[in-house]
Design an enzyme around this catalytic site. Structure first.
Site, PDB file in Angstrom:
ATOM      1  N   LYS A  89       1.088  -1.039  -0.102  1.00  0.00           N
ATOM      2  CA  LYS A  89      -0.116   0.098   0.335  1.00  0.00           C
ATOM      3  C   LYS A  89       0.856   1.433  -0.218  1.00  0.00           C
ATOM      4  O   LYS A  89       1.927   1.240   1.076  1.00  0.00           O
ATOM      5  CB  LYS A  89      -0.406  -0.165   1.258  1.00  0.00           C
ATOM      6  CG  LYS A  89      -2.107   1.311   1.246  1.00  0.00           C
ATOM      7  CD  LYS A  89      -2.626   1.152   2.614  1.00  0.00           C
ATOM      8  CE  LYS A  89      -3.971   2.135   2.879  1.00  0.00           C
ATOM      9  NZ  LYS A  89      -4.388   1.853   3.740  1.00  0.00           N
ATOM     10  N   LYS A 119      -2.227  -1.493  -3.319  1.00  0.00           N
ATOM     11  CA  LYS A 119      -3.336  -0.409  -3.359  1.00  0.00           C
ATOM     12  C   LYS A 119      -1.931   1.240  -3.664  1.00  0.00           C
ATOM     13  O   LYS A 119      -1.074   0.904  -2.992  1.00  0.00           O
ATOM     14  CB  LYS A 119      -4.089  -0.405  -2.452  1.00  0.00           C
ATOM     15  CG  LYS A 119      -4.817   1.092  -2.704  1.00  0.00           C
ATOM     16  CD  LYS A 119      -5.252   0.630  -0.673  1.00  0.00           C
ATOM     17  CE  LYS A 119      -6.237   1.995  -0.453  1.00  0.00           C
ATOM     18  NZ  LYS A 119      -6.899   2.734   0.757  1.00  0.00           N
TER      19      LYS A 119
HETATM   20  C1  PBG Z   1      -7.277   3.360   5.603  1.00  0.00           C
HETATM   21  C2  PBG Z   1      -7.629   3.560   3.972  1.00  0.00           C
HETATM   22  C3  PBG Z   1      -7.325   4.346   2.792  1.00  0.00           C
HETATM   23  C4  PBG Z   1      -7.996   3.934   1.815  1.00  0.00           C
HETATM   24  C5  PBG Z   1      -8.337   2.252   2.140  1.00  0.00           C
HETATM   25  N1  PBG Z   1      -8.609   2.469   3.868  1.00  0.00           N
HETATM   26  C6  PBG Z   1      -7.422   5.264   3.170  1.00  0.00           C
HETATM   27  C7  PBG Z   1      -5.505   5.958   3.617  1.00  0.00           C
HETATM   28  O1  PBG Z   1      -4.834   5.354   3.465  1.00  0.00           O
HETATM   29  O2  PBG Z   1      -5.648   7.218   3.585  1.00  0.00           O
HETATM   30  C8  PBG Z   1      -8.082   4.175   0.463  1.00  0.00           C
HETATM   31  C9  PBG Z   1      -9.074   4.296  -0.194  1.00  0.00           C
HETATM   32  C10 PBG Z   1      -9.203   4.571  -1.461  1.00  0.00           C
HETATM   33  O3  PBG Z   1      -8.622   6.107  -1.488  1.00  0.00           O
HETATM   34  O4  PBG Z   1     -10.637   4.396  -1.903  1.00  0.00           O
HETATM   35  N2  PBG Z   1      -5.778   2.957   5.787  1.00  0.00           N
END
Ligand code: PBG
Length: 327
Positions: free
Chosen positions: A196, A249
């Protein structure tokens, strides 16, 4: 291969041929729809930066889920927004909290749906970070693990089919796996947000989940966008700690990481087409700058071609509808 013996255009000359030889398929079962539930709402609140999406009361979220299910989307990823946030995200382990209530309601309306829950503190903490904070404002790793474990247990006890930790703390997959096993939930899979990246494309989501950090950013725990080898380390660790599926992601700007994941790990690979990727296509479509439907389908097919088995996408219902019309 030389021209004129080889003319790649031959197999493109008719739609029938193109359909016959297309290498990549996209089916409704590949798509996972994220849903936002907020405690204390009486009616859905539209999310302005994500056209067509709302935060839902836990007791009503079956409505968008049923609509998507009717189009062939069987799997949902739930994000909770509690009424009260505090420094350690206490509401995240509340058995009567917004996610447990939503799970029970969804299970009643859609008994065969696959319900995945996002496990992360950022929607639950007053400071908006994904972990607990130390004296100097650092996001503490090992201290955070217990909170994530309790959140995952809370969701699994309330009927989550799969838990999906998205916090990027080191060691959380192993900690959650051990705790689930200890409670006899040996068969609850973990979908790990393994690679991520710290991304500008999460912007609209942070409005949706009220989860923007109040100070600093997420770069001390989410990955640096320049790194592919490090993504292998992250994915290997999660795989070794017992992750059943690995996620990359965002998706679109990280197609090479999806391919790397596909070629390296035998388990299912998921990719998350995040809020910013969705909103950009929506905005350009609304302005008449691109054909929104075509761009949506192309973006999803590209993610599949890169190697994703599953795609988490805000387009899930719309794309499934297009696929159904074509079938
Ligand atoms: C939580 C999380 C996030 C997203 C999914 N789980 C936000 C972040 O890390 O700031 C983002 C999903 C999206 O932008 O559609 N940590």
């Amino acid at each position: 291969m030389a021209f004129p013996q080889h003319r790649p255009r031959r197999l493109r000359s008719e739609a029938r041929f193109r359909d016959l030889v297309r290498e990549t398929v996209l089916l409704p079962r590949h798509l996972i729809l994220p849903l936002f539930v907020e405690e204390g709402l009486e009616k859905p609140e539209p999310i302005s930066a994500m056209p067509g999406h709302s935060r839902w009361p836990a007791s009503e979220v079956f409505q968008p889920a049923e609509a998507a299910f009717a189009k062939g989307v069987t799997t949902f990823l739930l994000f909770g927004v509690p009424a009260k946030k505090d420094a350690v995200g206490s509401a995240s382990k509340d058995p009567d909290g917004v996610i447990p209530v939503a799970l029970k309601s969804l299970r009643k309306h859609l008994p065969t749906a696959v319900l995945i829950t996002d496990v992360c503190l950022c929607g639950y903490t007053s400071h908006g970070h994904c972990g607990v904070i130390g004296d100097q404002g650092a996001i503490l790793n090992d201290e955070t693990l217990q909170y994530l474990v309790e959140m995952a247990l809370c969701h699994a006890r309330a009927g989550a089919d799969i838990v999906a930790p998205s916090d990027m703390m080191d060691g959380r997959v192993g900690a959650i796996r051990a705790a689930l096993d200890l409670e006899g939930m040996l068969h609850t899979p973990i979908l790990s947000y393994a690679a991520k990246f710290a991304s500008a494309f999460y912007g609209p989501f942070r409005e949706a989940a009220h989860s923007a950090p109040t100070f600093g950013d997420r770069r001390t725990y989410q990955m640096d966008s320049g790194n592919a080898r490090e993504a292998l380390i992250e994915m290997q660790l999660d795989f070794d700690e017992g992750a059943d599926m690995l996620m990359v992601k965002p998706a679109g700007p990280y197609l090479d990481i999806i391919r790397l994941a596909r070629d390296t790990f035998p388990c299912p690979i998921a990719a998350y087409q995040v809020s910013g990727e969705f909103s950009m296509i929506k905005a350009a479509g609304a302005n008449g700058w691109i054909d929104e439907t075509a761009a949506m389908m192309e973006s999803l097919l590209g993610i599949r071609r890169a190697g994703a088995d599953l795609i988490i996408t805000y387009f899930a219902a719309e794309a499934a509808e297009i696929l159904r019309q074509k079938a």
